[in-house]
Each structure stands twice: as C-alpha cells, then as structure tokens.
Design a protein around this motif. Sequence first.
Motif, PDB file in Angstrom:
ATOM      1  N   THR A 341      -0.422  39.073 -78.117  1.00  0.00           N
ATOM      2  CA  THR A 341       0.666  39.977 -78.732  1.00  0.00           C
ATOM      3  C   THR A 341       2.004  39.655 -79.037  1.00  0.00           C
ATOM      4  N   VAL A 342       2.880  40.311 -79.444  1.00  0.00           N
ATOM      5  CA  VAL A 342       4.143  39.965 -79.670  1.00  0.00           C
ATOM      6  C   VAL A 342       5.069  41.153 -79.215  1.00  0.00           C
ATOM      7  N   ASP A 343       6.383  40.977 -78.883  1.00  0.00           N
ATOM      8  CA  ASP A 343       7.326  42.012 -78.593  1.00  0.00           C
ATOM      9  C   ASP A 343       7.715  42.622 -79.775  1.00  0.00           C
ATOM     10  N   VAL A 344       7.006  43.761 -79.891  1.00  0.00           N
ATOM     11  CA  VAL A 344       7.137  44.350 -81.484  1.00  0.00           C
ATOM     12  C   VAL A 344       8.451  44.898 -81.705  1.00  0.00           C
ATOM     13  N   THR A 345       9.323  45.151 -80.686  1.00  0.00           N
ATOM     14  CA  THR A 345      10.945  45.367 -81.103  1.00  0.00           C
ATOM     15  C   THR A 345      11.392  44.393 -81.966  1.00  0.00           C
ATOM     16  N   SER A 346      11.243  43.263 -81.542  1.00  0.00           N
ATOM     17  CA  SER A 346      11.895  42.054 -82.133  1.00  0.00           C
ATOM     18  C   SER A 346      11.179  41.980 -83.527  1.00  0.00           C
ATOM     19  N   GLN A 366      12.607  34.362 -86.648  1.00  0.00           N
ATOM     20  CA  GLN A 366      11.000  34.049 -86.698  1.00  0.00           C
ATOM     21  C   GLN A 366      10.271  35.254 -86.747  1.00  0.00           C
ATOM     22  N   ALA A 367      10.659  36.589 -86.170  1.00  0.00           N
ATOM     23  CA  ALA A 367      10.084  37.364 -85.706  1.00  0.00           C
ATOM     24  C   ALA A 367       9.245  38.219 -86.722  1.00  0.00           C
ATOM     25  N   THR A 368       9.709  37.935 -87.974  1.00  0.00           N
ATOM     26  CA  THR A 368       9.076  38.845 -89.126  1.00  0.00           C
ATOM     27  C   THR A 368       7.714  38.220 -89.274  1.00  0.00           C
ATOM     28  N   ASP A 369       7.244  37.151 -88.709  1.00  0.00           N
ATOM     29  CA  ASP A 369       6.118  36.647 -89.063  1.00  0.00           C
ATOM     30  C   ASP A 369       5.096  37.274 -88.099  1.00  0.00           C
ATOM     31  N   GLY A 370       5.253  38.082 -87.161  1.00  0.00           N
ATOM     32  CA  GLY A 370       4.764  38.831 -86.426  1.00  0.00           C
ATOM     33  C   GLY A 370       3.413  38.305 -85.741  1.00  0.00           C
ATOM     34  N   ARG A 371       3.336  36.972 -85.527  1.00  0.00           N
ATOM     35  CA  ARG A 371       2.274  36.404 -84.869  1.00  0.00           C
ATOM     36  C   ARG A 371       2.535  36.098 -83.454  1.00  0.00           C
ATOM     37  N   ALA A 372       1.650  36.188 -82.541  1.00  0.00           N
ATOM     38  CA  ALA A 372       1.645  35.697 -81.031  1.00  0.00           C
ATOM     39  C   ALA A 372       1.174  34.064 -81.425  1.00  0.00           C
ATOM     40  N   ALA A 373       1.307  33.391 -80.159  1.00  0.00           N
ATOM     41  CA  ALA A 373       0.940  31.994 -80.208  1.00  0.00           C
ATOM     42  C   ALA A 373      -0.718  31.925 -80.235  1.00  0.00           C
ATOM     43  N   ASP A 374      -1.525  32.993 -79.745  1.00  0.00           N
ATOM     44  CA  ASP A 374      -2.896  32.850 -79.852  1.00  0.00           C
ATOM     45  C   ASP A 374      -3.237  33.870 -81.011  1.00  0.00           C
ATOM     46  N   GLY A 375      -2.545  35.171 -81.100  1.00  0.00           N
ATOM     47  CA  GLY A 375      -2.918  36.055 -82.080  1.00  0.00           C
ATOM     48  C   GLY A 375      -4.146  37.060 -81.766  1.00  0.00           C
ATOM     49  N   LEU A 376      -4.207  38.150 -82.415  1.00  0.00           N
ATOM     50  CA  LEU A 376      -5.330  38.955 -82.186  1.00  0.00           C
ATOM     51  C   LEU A 376      -6.801  38.543 -82.604  1.00  0.00           C
ATOM     52  N   ALA A 377      -6.573  37.798 -83.646  1.00  0.00           N
ATOM     53  CA  ALA A 377      -7.734  37.279 -84.378  1.00  0.00           C
ATOM     54  C   ALA A 377      -8.632  38.482 -84.749  1.00  0.00           C
ATOM     55  N   VAL A 378      -8.103  39.263 -85.303  1.00  0.00           N
ATOM     56  CA  VAL A 378      -8.896  40.479 -85.854  1.00  0.00           C
ATOM     57  C   VAL A 378      -8.585  40.740 -87.338  1.00  0.00           C
ATOM     58  N   ASP A 379      -9.184  39.425 -87.890  1.00  0.00           N
ATOM     59  CA  ASP A 379      -8.823  39.837 -89.596  1.00  0.00           C
ATOM     60  C   ASP A 379     -10.027  40.021 -90.114  1.00  0.00           C
ATOM     61  N   GLU A 380     -11.193  40.211 -89.611  1.00  0.00           N
ATOM     62  CA  GLU A 380     -12.304  40.760 -90.310  1.00  0.00           C
ATOM     63  C   GLU A 380     -12.882  41.906 -89.336  1.00  0.00           C
ATOM     64  N   GLN A 381     -13.598  42.733 -90.053  1.00  0.00           N
ATOM     65  CA  GLN A 381     -14.105  44.003 -89.240  1.00  0.00           C
ATOM     66  C   GLN A 381     -15.700  43.841 -89.568  1.00  0.00           C
ATOM     67  N   SER A 382     -16.276  44.469 -88.495  1.00  0.00           N
ATOM     68  CA  SER A 382     -17.945  44.395 -88.756  1.00  0.00           C
ATOM     69  C   SER A 382     -18.036  45.653 -89.339  1.00  0.00           C
ATOM     70  N   ASP A 383     -19.397  45.971 -89.825  1.00  0.00           N
ATOM     71  CA  ASP A 383     -19.691  47.152 -90.647  1.00  0.00           C
ATOM     72  C   ASP A 383     -19.282  48.403 -89.929  1.00  0.00           C
ATOM     73  N   GLU A 384     -19.197  48.420 -88.544  1.00  0.00           N
ATOM     74  CA  GLU A 384     -19.187  49.767 -87.893  1.00  0.00           C
ATOM     75  C   GLU A 384     -17.690  49.837 -87.678  1.00  0.00           C
ATOM     76  N   GLY A 385     -16.845  49.007 -88.077  1.00  0.00           N
ATOM     77  CA  GLY A 385     -15.276  48.834 -87.914  1.00  0.00           C
ATOM     78  C   GLY A 385     -14.896  48.526 -86.757  1.00  0.00           C
ATOM     79  N   ARG A 386     -15.504  47.524 -85.937  1.00  0.00           N
ATOM     80  CA  ARG A 386     -15.378  47.128 -84.798  1.00  0.00           C
ATOM     81  C   ARG A 386     -14.958  45.446 -85.237  1.00  0.00           C
ATOM     82  N   PRO A 387     -13.987  45.195 -84.126  1.00  0.00           N
ATOM     83  CA  PRO A 387     -13.497  43.737 -84.366  1.00  0.00           C
ATOM     84  C   PRO A 387     -14.703  42.514 -84.391  1.00  0.00           C
ATOM     85  N   SER A 388     -14.871  41.525 -85.267  1.00  0.00           N
ATOM     86  CA  SER A 388     -15.804  40.498 -85.082  1.00  0.00           C
ATOM     87  C   SER A 388     -15.772  39.755 -83.771  1.00  0.00           C
TER      88      SER A 388
END
Length: 411
Positions: A341-346, A366-388
């Motif tokens: 995750t990122v420092d959300v204030t920035s 560059q803070a408007t990119d909103g991406r951490a080095a690795d990132g949450l990687a939660v771009d897709e959700q399963s049918d139950e609404g949980r992260p893949s």
Amino acid sequence: MDTTRGAGAGGTTMRVMVAVQHPAHVHFYRHAIDELRSAGHTVRVVARAKDVATELLASHGIDHEELARAGRTLPGLALGQLQYEARLLARARSFRPDVLTAIGGLSVAHVGWLLDVPSVVFIDNEGVASTRATTPFADVVCTPRGIRDDYGDGHRRYDGYHELAYLHPDRFQPDPDRLRAFGVDPDERYFVCRFVGWGAHHDVGESGLSREGTTALVESLDERGEVYITTEGPLPDRFERHRLPVPADLVHDLLAGADLYAGDSQTMATEAAVLGTPAVRSNSFAAGTDMSNFVNLETRYGLLYSRGDERAALRLVERLADDPDTDERWAERRERLLADTVDVTSYVVATLCEVGGAAPPAGMEQATDGRAADGLAVDEQSDEGRPSGATGGDDAPERPAGRADAAGGDD
C-alpha cells in the motif's frame, strides 16, 4: 475577504474547500490540510457536527466552521442534509474554491456541479444508496483498488485504505507514554470496544450488536483484562467504569497498544487492522455480501474478521484473546499490508493539486498514480465478492457466505 480563485492550470497556489461530517473524516484530511497549507495553498474547512468531529478539529488546531448538526431520525437526516447543502453552497460561492473535496461527497458533488467547481470525492464503501446521488455529479471519485463498483470515467483507484491517510507509519507512531498520563498501563492487557449509533444516511436499514451481544462481549473481555469502550450513544450505567479514559485525539495510541479490538464500527475495525491490532467486527453489513475492504483485510491479510452472527463473533474474540501467538502473527501480517500500500495522504494531496490546477509539493509528483511497489493486486473479484487469490490467515474459521450466518449459523 479575498474571493478570487487560485492560479489554476498548473499555477503556484489554489483554494481548497474540505467538508467533514464524521470524526474519521477529520483524521483522513488533517495531514493533507497541513501539507497543503505548508505549500502555500488556502484551505477552508466546513463541518457537520457528528460525535467528536468538531472536537477533533479543534484538538488538531484546524480552524473550521460548523454548518449543521447530524440528525438522528430519517426526517432529521433529510432536513439536516438540505440545511447543510444550502449553507455549503453559500460558503463555497463566497470562498470561490478551485476544488471541493469530501469523503462520501454527496454535498460537495452537488455544490461543485452547481458552481462549476471540480469536486474530488473519496469513497471506500459499496452498496450505499447515497453514492448513486453523488458520483454522477463528482468530477473525480477515488477509491481503494479493490472496490467492486465502477464509477465511470472519473473513477481512480489506489493501493490503500482511507485509514492509511493517518495511520501509515509515515504519518503516525504510537506513544505509550501519552496513555500513562490518563491512567492507562500499556504494559497490561487491555481491549478496546466501539459501539456506533447507526444513524447516518448510509446506515439506514442496517444494525450493529444487540444489547445482549454487547453485554456478552464486554463481560467476556473483562474476564481477560481491562476493557475500554467508546460509543456514539449513551453508555449504560453498568459499563460506566469502562468508559474511554483518553481524549479523542489519543484513541489511535490506545488502539495501537490494545491486545484486541471488537465491536460493530466499520471505521475503527479497519483502523485496528492497519495498526496491526487483531480486530473482530460484527454488524448487519458483515451478514451479507460484505464491502470489499473488509473482505480483502480478512481473506488476503487475515488482519480483521467480520461476522454477522454476534455469537460467532464472540467465539472468535475469545479464541484470539486466548491465543499467545496472536500478536506476533498480526505484526507479520501488517508488514505484508504495508508493503502493498501507499501513504494515502500523499495521494490525496497530489490528486487535489492536479484537479485544482496547482503543482503538487516536492516529492509528491508521482503520488497520483496511487500504486505501491507490489500493489494490492485486487483487480478482479470472485463471484462471492472476495479478492481472487486471497491468502487470509488460518486462525479463523471459514467465513460464511451470504446472510446465512445472520440466522445463527455456527462457524
């Protein structure tokens, strides 16, 4: 009063109007307000008094104007909303901001649309009726990356949670000595409970712990250590000795040192999770297709557990409170979350500068990119609404799907 707009379009300074309606909104914006003012921008804060929101603004030295108080009934909520929007419109027309911003953003989106002033709205929940009246009028809608809803062309996603705007280690370090000044021994076992009023417009039709569930929770934790309670409503006489002993601006120091958090609050449960404090949340939201943030914190990181069935929540609280290895596991899980995750204030400051037409402070380009080095990687959700690919902890039972657990299912 100076009523000219800021430089705009890449200029040096801008005028920002921030609207807060909840204590958590104060925490979310307070570091951003400091950063913006330090960079020479003019920031005006308006508030709708709820719980300790205006008290927190004052304790952090943030000058503000109270426009309305929060209603407690459906007619009161509707009347209060109309009054608040009318006053916000008048103040914005006088102040002439380059950008308006708020969490939830129902009022600032409407006012911005009426005055042709861009609005930036931060949203971290889903399935809330008021959002449908907000996002069509907002210029930019910012959400954590894992949010399932799509808010159109102006929707931006970032790797983080609202609570990391003020609880990221770059913004907050707990101080146990500050607790001792109010009679709290940080070396002894203690637990924090939060019970909310369920009177906000986004809470209509929802509920938290019952009176019986609240009593059972407090009595169980009281057998294991000190219990500190924070509540939006009156505290029952039998719980008076558990009343929160610290002022509102020290609640995060208290939460960071707690052995466990439990209650029906949405915000404090997430605050506990990002601080690495074991957290159990129980309310009607958790009994259905829960919000992505809570699902993600449970199934990906194992930092927070949500149960619609309060009996199941109590069993989980007791299990975590009695496990001697809980603290070590939660510290490791928090490190994984912070790496993603990122420092959300920035991110907030850089986004407001971009939309308001001003250059961001040095180091935030560059803070408007909103991406951490690795990132949450939660771009897709399963049918139950949980992260893949979720990889939650193994110390809690499988979370029930749907609202079956609300009927008393044993997990």
